[in-house]
Design a protein around this motif. Structure first.
Motif, PDB file in Angstrom:
ATOM      1  N   VAL A  43      57.325  44.789  38.734  1.00 39.10           N
ATOM      2  CA  VAL A  43      56.208  44.474  39.630  1.00 39.10           C
ATOM      3  C   VAL A  43      56.509  45.048  41.007  1.00 39.10           C
ATOM      4  O   VAL A  43      57.661  45.236  41.376  1.00 39.10           O
ATOM      5  CB  VAL A  43      55.935  42.948  39.759  1.00 39.10           C
ATOM      6  N   ARG A  55      51.061  40.782  42.587  1.00 41.11           N
ATOM      7  CA  ARG A  55      49.754  40.690  41.938  1.00 41.11           C
ATOM      8  C   ARG A  55      49.902  40.986  40.456  1.00 41.11           C
ATOM      9  O   ARG A  55      50.778  41.726  40.042  1.00 41.11           O
ATOM     10  CB  ARG A  55      48.795  41.697  42.565  1.00 41.11           C
ATOM     11  N   THR A  56      49.020  40.410  39.672  1.00 39.58           N
ATOM     12  CA  THR A  56      48.985  40.676  38.247  1.00 39.58           C
ATOM     13  C   THR A  56      47.553  40.545  37.762  1.00 39.58           C
ATOM     14  O   THR A  56      46.666  40.129  38.504  1.00 39.58           O
ATOM     15  CB  THR A  56      49.947  39.741  37.468  1.00 39.58           C
ATOM     16  N   GLY A  57      47.337  40.903  36.532  1.00 39.89           N
ATOM     17  CA  GLY A  57      46.035  40.744  35.896  1.00 39.89           C
ATOM     18  C   GLY A  57      46.182  39.880  34.651  1.00 39.89           C
ATOM     19  O   GLY A  57      47.255  39.353  34.368  1.00 39.89           O
ATOM     20  N   HIS A  62      50.619  37.186  32.765  1.00 43.56           N
ATOM     21  CA  HIS A  62      49.828  36.076  33.297  1.00 43.56           C
ATOM     22  C   HIS A  62      49.943  34.852  32.395  1.00 43.56           C
ATOM     23  O   HIS A  62      50.112  33.728  32.871  1.00 43.56           O
ATOM     24  CB  HIS A  62      48.373  36.504  33.455  1.00 43.56           C
ATOM     25  N   PRO A 113      48.216  46.914  43.912  1.00 43.91           N
ATOM     26  CA  PRO A 113      48.776  47.307  42.616  1.00 43.91           C
ATOM     27  C   PRO A 113      48.995  48.814  42.530  1.00 43.91           C
ATOM     28  O   PRO A 113      48.302  49.585  43.190  1.00 43.91           O
ATOM     29  CB  PRO A 113      47.713  46.839  41.617  1.00 43.91           C
ATOM     30  N   LYS A 119      43.954  43.645  39.040  1.00 41.13           N
ATOM     31  CA  LYS A 119      45.180  42.892  39.355  1.00 41.13           C
ATOM     32  C   LYS A 119      44.790  41.876  40.414  1.00 41.13           C
ATOM     33  O   LYS A 119      45.279  41.895  41.539  1.00 41.13           O
ATOM     34  CB  LYS A 119      46.282  43.815  39.889  1.00 41.13           C
TER      35      LYS A 119
END
Length: 170
Positions: A43, A55-57, A62, A113, A119
């Motif tokens: 990341v 940040r993530t999606g 997640h 991202p 994200k």
């Protein structure tokens, strides 16, 4: 961070130095448990008031983060000459950031991202433990001696030639 062979070229980092190094890079790996399977994800992140934001999606990461189990985050790097390296590990719990002002603060700080796609989930890791070390990079000639082929042991025989399979015994 446990080190059983600490020498004069290795230095444990203070918490202050750990944060200094974390501010010098923007990528790390997070290790967490997804169900009962360990996972590691790269990341990009920013340090933010004694925490780490990334940040993530939607997806595997997640899903695992939603379980709320502790995670480990590791970042490392080296100096411009390639002679000194460092590694920092943070252990903590993930927390989803939903307050609009905090989200805007992360965006303003440059957290964006690297990969395409949504994200739009902001995660904060508050450390419960932080540790690190800095060390001199040893030249390969000191840690990678030439291998002596005659000293190699066949791992199927545990070094006992009487246990070789039929193909080897003729």
């Amino acid at each position: 961070m446990e080190n059983t062979s600490m020498d004069q070229d290795t230095k444990e980092l203070s918490v202050h130095d750990c944060w200094k190094y974390l501010q010098s890079t923007s990528t790390c790996r997070i290790a967490l448990i997804n169900g009962n399977v360990p996972e590691i994800f790269p990341v990009n992140y920013i340090p933010n008031f004694g925490t780490i934001l990334f940040r993530t999606g939607q997806g595997t990461k997640h899903k695992a983060l939603r379980e709320g189990t502790p995670l480990a985050l590791e970042a490392d790097g080296f100096n411009r000459y390639g002679t000194i390296a460092w590694s920092v590990i943070i252990k903590g719990h993930p927390e989803f950031v939903t307050h609009p002002e905090e989200i805007q603060e992360a965006v303003n700080a440059g957290l964006s991202p690297w990969q395409p796609g949504a994200k739009d989930i902001l995660v904060r890791v508050t450390p419960t433990e932080i540790s690190g070390r800095r060390f001199v990079i040893t030249p390969p000639s000191k840690w990678w001696p030439p291998l002596d082929p005659s000293a190699a042991v066949d791992d199927t025989t545990d070094g006992d030639s009487s246990k070789r399979n039929d193909d080897e015994n003729g």
